[in-house]
Each structure stands twice: as structure tokens, then as C-alpha cells.
Design a protein around this motif. Structure first.
Motif, PDB file in Angstrom:
ATOM      1  N   VAL A  42      64.985  60.043  37.887  1.00 29.56           N
ATOM      2  CA  VAL A  42      63.899  59.700  38.816  1.00 29.56           C
ATOM      3  C   VAL A  42      64.488  59.287  40.168  1.00 29.56           C
ATOM      4  CG1 VAL A  42      62.064  58.027  39.279  1.00 29.56           C
ATOM      5  CG2 VAL A  42      62.229  59.113  37.022  1.00 29.56           C
ATOM      6  N   ALA A  43      65.599  58.557  40.143  1.00 27.67           N
ATOM      7  CA  ALA A  43      66.231  58.120  41.400  1.00 27.67           C
ATOM      8  C   ALA A  43      66.626  59.328  42.248  1.00 27.67           C
ATOM      9  CB  ALA A  43      67.460  57.253  41.097  1.00 27.67           C
ATOM     10  N   ALA A  44      67.146  60.372  41.595  1.00 28.09           N
ATOM     11  CA  ALA A  44      67.546  61.572  42.333  1.00 28.09           C
ATOM     12  C   ALA A  44      66.331  62.243  42.973  1.00 28.09           C
ATOM     13  CB  ALA A  44      68.264  62.539  41.383  1.00 28.09           C
ATOM     14  N   GLU A  45      65.232  62.315  42.214  1.00 28.41           N
ATOM     15  CA  GLU A  45      63.983  62.890  42.756  1.00 28.41           C
ATOM     16  C   GLU A  45      63.501  62.109  43.974  1.00 28.41           C
ATOM     17  OE1 GLU A  45      60.613  63.180  40.066  1.00 28.41           O
ATOM     18  OE2 GLU A  45      62.006  63.703  38.448  1.00 28.41           O
ATOM     19  N   GLY A  52      66.709  58.680  51.389  1.00 32.99           N
ATOM     20  CA  GLY A  52      67.362  57.376  51.392  1.00 32.99           C
ATOM     21  C   GLY A  52      68.336  57.221  50.244  1.00 32.99           C
ATOM     22  N   VAL A  53      68.821  55.996  50.073  1.00 30.79           N
ATOM     23  CA  VAL A  53      69.795  55.676  49.030  1.00 30.79           C
ATOM     24  C   VAL A  53      69.057  55.104  47.826  1.00 30.79           C
ATOM     25  CG1 VAL A  53      71.784  54.248  48.439  1.00 30.79           C
ATOM     26  CG2 VAL A  53      71.583  55.230  50.753  1.00 30.79           C
ATOM     27  N   VAL A  54      69.019  55.854  46.747  1.00 26.96           N
ATOM     28  CA  VAL A  54      68.327  55.426  45.530  1.00 26.96           C
ATOM     29  C   VAL A  54      69.223  55.704  44.344  1.00 26.96           C
ATOM     30  CG1 VAL A  54      66.182  55.567  44.192  1.00 26.96           C
ATOM     31  CG2 VAL A  54      66.181  56.261  46.598  1.00 26.96           C
ATOM     32  N   SER A  55      69.461  54.686  43.521  1.00 27.36           N
ATOM     33  CA  SER A  55      70.238  54.915  42.307  1.00 27.36           C
ATOM     34  C   SER A  55      69.425  54.480  41.095  1.00 27.36           C
ATOM     35  CB  SER A  55      71.571  54.161  42.371  1.00 27.36           C
ATOM     36  OG  SER A  55      71.345  52.790  42.604  1.00 27.36           O
ATOM     37  N   GLY A  56      69.877  54.921  39.922  1.00 23.72           N
ATOM     38  CA  GLY A  56      69.191  54.583  38.688  1.00 23.72           C
ATOM     39  C   GLY A  56      70.117  53.828  37.758  1.00 23.72           C
TER      40      GLY A  56
END
Lengths: 216, 216
Positions: A42-45, A52-56
Motif C-alpha cells: 500500500v505504501a508503494a501505491e 512523496g516518501v511513504v514506507s510500510g
């Protein structure tokens, strides 16, 4: 760079919407989930949508990555999510967006919560954390439509004025006006108004929000 | 001439404010009170302010003068006011503006009501009447300032769409936009939000209201 924010139960629609807006504003976001693989996916989507910068991560790892942690789980999973994280959330600001929503015979309402509200339930389970309540009513659909200019307010309840200010910063990064309403004991009314807005949405076929009049 | 409206417990600040606006719009108003002399004295004051038709009567007589009756008593007096009027209110639309407000250690909240809300308590005591809930949050100060243009909405809850429409007419005559929110079971959330708005008023030194976004 602005401080990162973690979102527990962040793979749901509301979590994705918040993550998309915050990461687009330049704030790093860590999406937490019981299932870290799903969180990463989901973070990659979301990162692709927002740029932006999103990690899971697992919910537990996500707590370690930010000093402000948003709870976006369903009410049913709230207790089981936060209770094991009492140590990881020690000293942090925990912002509950959880709504004890009930649908009985097609009518929206909120379930009675012994502690008074979902936010106060979390406060009771997390004695070492500071609790706030916010982000109950911003439509995930409108959040994910990054071109849509939000015209609604986000009421913010917390006992400490400095904590309310931290959440107002998050509201600004979301593209909304946050309004400090008062202590955490008001959370039940913020949560409850969701039942009104969902019914208004159905009755008027819209995505309604509320805006305070009388403020500067 | 528009249909008259009666206001039980109408000598209080909220009742005066509603009476002033409605009578100014051309709607005859009957102010009801336990003390008919006081009702007549307040009615004369309001009529002088609004230039409209305002009379005073006992609560019981006031019920006989209108098909729409607004409850503006304090919560503490609600049961004792409506229970003896079950026959007089038979077949009428009764609009509760009553708030089960509590102030504990300086913090605003609402008291638990076994029926769910003040409006549903009145519904339980008045089995032959149709109940609606509205007018909880319009500041009496702003209502009585007849030159002030109200920019807030009045959420209206009632089970029947036609009853909601009747209350929307009253909102229009008040100079506000009424918004039908749904069934009477939502009254608890409308009443509860008063605790939020009163706290916002104190925190921001204002007279706050709410307006729905996303409506046409």
C-alpha cells in the motif's frame, strides 16, 4: 524536512487518504499494518500517487519511526492493536481517528464505549502516551483526490494545548483548517457527528463536512 | 399569514431569540411559560424589538395556539413540562431544542439520557405527537441581534421527511439555512455537539456555529 508521522491500520481507505496528503506535503509517512507486506505494498501505491516518501511496516515498527502516531484502525480492532504497543507508544502523541460506528437497520449511530469514546479507550490502554482525537470525518475519497481543495474543518480535541498545535500542523499539511475544540473528553461528540455526516451524505448524495462559523 | 409557532419555556434567552426572529419574519409567535404573566411580559418585550405579533400564555394554552410547538425549556424541566401536555400536543409537530447539558469541573458535556436524547425523551412522553430536533446551537445573542446575518446552518432531525420540511421553513424564517440530517435517532449527536461549540466559544472567544460543506 517535517517530522514523520506513522499511521496504524494505515492500509484502509482513510489511512491511504491521510498518507497520500501528508506525503505530498513533504511529510514522510510510515504506514503500519498487522501485515507488513501489505503495508509495504500500500505504501508503494500511495507513494506513486503522491510523489512523496511513504514506507510500510508492522504496526510495532511503525511506532518506532515517528513521534506522532495516528490510529486509523476500525473500532473493532482498536483495543487489540494498541494494547500490545503500550511500550512502543510511550511518550508519543497518539491521534485517534477511530469511530465506534454502528449500522443498525441501515441507520448510522455510535456504539456506547465504557471509556466515553474510542480516543479515551486508547488513552486508558496507553497510560504513557498523550492522546488526541481528530480526522474522523474527512472523506477518504476527497483525500485521495489530490486535486480537490478541501473546504471543511478538522476539529481537534486534546487535553494539552501544545498537542493540539501539533495536530493543527498535521491538518495544515492535509490541506484543511484544523480547529482546536478543547479537551479529549469532547472526542465522543466528534466521533458521534460522523453518524450525522454519513446520514447527510446518503440523504443529499454528497460528501459533506463541517466548517465552523464565527472563527477568525 | 404564515402558520403560528408556539415556544414552550419561551421566556429564556433562546426562546426570546427564536421568537424575535420568527415574529420579525411575519410568523405569529406564542411564548409559553409556567408563569403566564411572565410570558406576556416577555412577549411584549420581544414584540417591541421585532415589530411582529408575539403573545404570551401558559404552556398549556400556548399548545392550543399552534400546530408546531418548539420546546425550549432547560433539560431539567423537560419531563415536567411535556408530560402533562400529552393531550394538548396530540397530533402536533413538537420540535425539541433542548440540550441535556452538564458542566463538570468547568468542562461542558451532556448527561446520559435513557431514551438516547432529550428529543427522544420527549417522544417517549408524547406518544401522540411527531417529534423533531433542531435549533440547539444558534446563539441567542446572535438571534436577538436582528441586524446580524446568520451564516451558520441548523441541522434538523426528524423521522418524517414532511416534518423535516416544516422545520426547514422555520429555519428559513429565522434567517438560517436548515439542513435535513436524517431520523430523530441522530438528535443525540446534534445535542452533544453543543458541548463542542460552547468549548470552542470559550477557547476562541467567539460565538461559533457549524456549516455543512459539500451541499448544493
Amino acid at each position: 524536512m517535517p517530522d514523520p508521522v506513522a499511521i496504524l491500520g494505515g492500509t484502509g481507505k482513510e489511512g491511504r487518504g491521510l498518507a497520500a496528503r501528508w506525503s505530498r506535503s513533504g511529510r514522510p509517512v510510515v504506514i503500519g499494518s498487522r501485515d507488513p507486506d501489505r503495508a509495504r505494498s500500500v505504501a508503494a501505491e500511495v507513494a506513486e500517487l503522491s510523489g512523496g516518501v511513504v514506507s510500510g511496516a508492522s504496526n510495532s515498527e511503525a511506532c518506532g519511526a515517528a513521534d506522532v502516531v495516528v490510529l486509523a484502525t476500525p473500532f473493532e480492532g482498536l483495543d487489540a492493536t494498541v494494547s500490545p504497543l503500550v511500550d512502543q507508544l510511550q511518550g508519543k502523541l497518539v491521534v485517534s481517528a477511530v469511530i465506534p460506528l454502528a449500522v443498525v437497520d441501515g441507520a448510522f449511530s455510535t456504539m456506547p464505549v465504557a471509556e466515553g469514546s474510542a480516543a479515551e479507550l486508547a488513552a486508558a490502554r496507553l497510560p504513557g502516551s498523550r492522546l488526541a482525537a481528530a480526522f474522523h470525518n474527512v472523506s477518504s475519497k476527497l483525500l485521495l483526490d489530490l486535486g480537490h481543495e478541501l473546504d471543511e474543518d478538522v476539529p481537534v480535541a486534546a487535553d494539552d494545548a501544545a498537542d493540539r498545535e501539533l495536530v493543527l500542523d498535521l491538518c495544515r499539511d492535509l490541506g484543511t483548517r484544523g480547529v482546536a475544540v478543547g479537551p479529549l473528553s469532547l472526542a465522543r461528540y466528534l466521533e458521534g457527528y460522523t453518524a450525522v455526516l454519513l446520514t447527510v451524505n446518503r440523504l443529499h448524495r454528497t460528501q459533506a463536512g463541517i466548517r465552523f462559523t464565527g472563527l477568525p
